[in-house]
Write a protein that holds these residues in place. Structure first.
Motif, PDB file in Angstrom:
ATOM      1  N   THR A  85       0.833  -1.209   0.000  1.00 47.83           N
ATOM      2  CA  THR A  85       0.000   0.000   0.000  1.00 47.83           C
ATOM      3  C   THR A  85       0.862   1.251   0.000  1.00 47.83           C
ATOM      4  O   THR A  85       0.627   2.198  -0.762  1.00 47.83           O
ATOM      5  N   VAL A  86       1.863   1.263   0.876  1.00 47.66           N
ATOM      6  CA  VAL A  86       2.778   2.404   0.933  1.00 47.66           C
ATOM      7  C   VAL A  86       3.534   2.541  -0.379  1.00 47.66           C
ATOM      8  O   VAL A  86       3.693   3.644  -0.916  1.00 47.66           O
ATOM      9  N   ARG A  87       3.998   1.418  -0.915  1.00 47.02           N
ATOM     10  CA  ARG A  87       4.739   1.473  -2.173  1.00 47.02           C
ATOM     11  C   ARG A  87       3.864   2.004  -3.305  1.00 47.02           C
ATOM     12  O   ARG A  87       4.307   2.827  -4.116  1.00 47.02           O
ATOM     13  N   ALA A  88       2.619   1.541  -3.364  1.00 52.06           N
ATOM     14  CA  ALA A  88       1.710   2.008  -4.413  1.00 52.06           C
ATOM     15  C   ALA A  88       1.478   3.512  -4.313  1.00 52.06           C
ATOM     16  O   ALA A  88       1.419   4.216  -5.332  1.00 52.06           O
ATOM     17  N   PHE A  89       1.353   4.019  -3.081  1.00 51.61           N
ATOM     18  CA  PHE A  89       1.168   5.460  -2.886  1.00 51.61           C
ATOM     19  C   PHE A  89       2.389   6.232  -3.400  1.00 51.61           C
ATOM     20  O   PHE A  89       2.252   7.244  -4.094  1.00 51.61           O
ATOM     21  N   LEU A  90       3.583   5.757  -3.063  1.00 51.30           N
ATOM     22  CA  LEU A  90       4.802   6.424  -3.502  1.00 51.30           C
ATOM     23  C   LEU A  90       4.956   6.366  -5.021  1.00 51.30           C
ATOM     24  O   LEU A  90       5.396   7.335  -5.651  1.00 51.30           O
ATOM     25  N   GLU A  91       4.585   5.246  -5.616  1.00 54.07           N
ATOM     26  CA  GLU A  91       4.639   5.131  -7.072  1.00 54.07           C
ATOM     27  C   GLU A  91       3.675   6.111  -7.729  1.00 54.07           C
ATOM     28  O   GLU A  91       3.990   6.720  -8.767  1.00 54.07           O
ATOM     29  N   GLU A  92       2.504   6.268  -7.128  1.00 54.64           N
ATOM     30  CA  GLU A  92       1.524   7.234  -7.643  1.00 54.64           C
ATOM     31  C   GLU A  92       2.065   8.658  -7.529  1.00 54.64           C
ATOM     32  O   GLU A  92       1.904   9.474  -8.449  1.00 54.64           O
TER      33      GLU A  92
END
Length: 308
Positions: free
Chosen positions: A127-134
């Motif tokens: 979830t954190v990684r997806a947010f940072l990628e976004e």
């Protein structure tokens, strides 16, 4: 030659240094001279199948019957982590007989640390990684890089400002744990007693530039463009595979976005930047015994093997 600090595991040795200094060639000669040596790659891109020319894997003719482990582990559309590499290297080490000696060869600093030091693998959070990628897509990579420089200047000094995967990974770990990314594994500047002999090969910068430019031309002569075209047609390269230097540049050449000379120059620039980071990474490790002459390094390693 630099001072030898001592080690505590005679079954492992390593040859390290910047890309293009001759690590693989010397390791193959050593393995032929000493049959009890088992060659293992320590290269984060050589783990990919079908990416042979651009990653400078030794050919079957060059190996001359020598087995080279820890290459061709996954397809180019698969992600691959340091934790997976450590698991694979531990498996290989477990297969060695009591008389065999593992000789790790390559310039991937974190992979080397995973094998030779007690590297603590940080946790992950999709979830954190997806947010940072976004955030990287919406704002660009520069603000994330600025965050990393502010939150963990040590880690930022070891990461390419254009390497989105590693920047996002570092920020992910900081967000999850509240610790600096550079603190894991005892910290990037912590050098415990090594679990094996580590030999480094160095060269001067001018010679490195000349040799690397020649190497790019040679790889293209060997069929690198055709290899890149085949990969482009058959795989969507994973995030980790896309960091293999030269492939994106050749993809852009194939698409008509770059001339061949522009692609070669961009590849050389990225390679020199990578070599600089490798010299910085390994140069801080006081346990490494350094040589400027290949033959001196070879003799030293053979002498060490003969004492085991």
């Amino acid at each position: 030659m630099s001072e030898h600090r001592g080690t505590n595991d005679p079954r492992k040795m390593a040859i390290v240094g910047a890309t293009g200094v001759g690590k693989t060639a010397i390791s193959i000669e050593i393995a032929h001279a000493r049959p009890k040596v088992a060659l293992l790659s320590c290269d984060s891109m050589a783990i990919y199948r079908y990416m042979d020319i651009g990653t400078a894997k030794p050919s079957a003719d060059e190996l001359g019957g020598i087995h080279y482990g820890l290459i061709d582990l996954v397809d180019p559309d698969e992600e691959f982590s340091i934790a997976q590499f450590r698991q694979a290297s531990n498996w290989y080490l477990g297969q060695l007989s009591r008389d065999e000696i593992a000789l790790f060869v390559g310039g991937s600093g974190l992979y080397h640390t995973a094998v030779f030091d007690n590297l603590e693998i940080p946790p992950n959070n999709p979830t954190v990684r997806a947010f940072l990628e976004e955030q990287a897509l919406e704002r660009g990579l520069a603000p994330l890089w600025a965050d990393l420089v502010r939150l963990d200047p040590v880690a930022s000094s070891r990461i390419d400002p254009n390497n989105s995967r590693r920047i996002i990974r570092a920020l992910e770990v900081i967000e999850i744990t509240g610790r600096r990314f550079s603190e894991f594994g005892g910290g990037v500047d912590a050098y415990p007693l090594s679990s094996g002999e580590i030999v480094g090969i160095e060269t001067d910068l001018l010679k490195a530039r000349i040799d690397l430019a020649y190497r790019i031309d040679r790889l293209i002569d060997y069929g690198w463009i055709e290899e890149a075209r085949w990969l482009k047609e058959n795989f969507d390269l994973s995030r980790t595979a896309l960091h293999a230097i030269g492939y994106l540049e050749l993809f852009r050449y194939i698409d008509g976005a770059l001339s061949l000379e522009e692609a070669k120059e961009a590849t050389l620039t990225r390679t020199l930047q990578f070599a600089k980071r490798q010299r910085s990474w390994f140069g801080r490790d006081p346990r490494i015994v350094w040589f400027r002459e290949i033959k001196e390094a070879q003799k030293y390693i053979l002498d060490q093997i003969d004492t085991l």
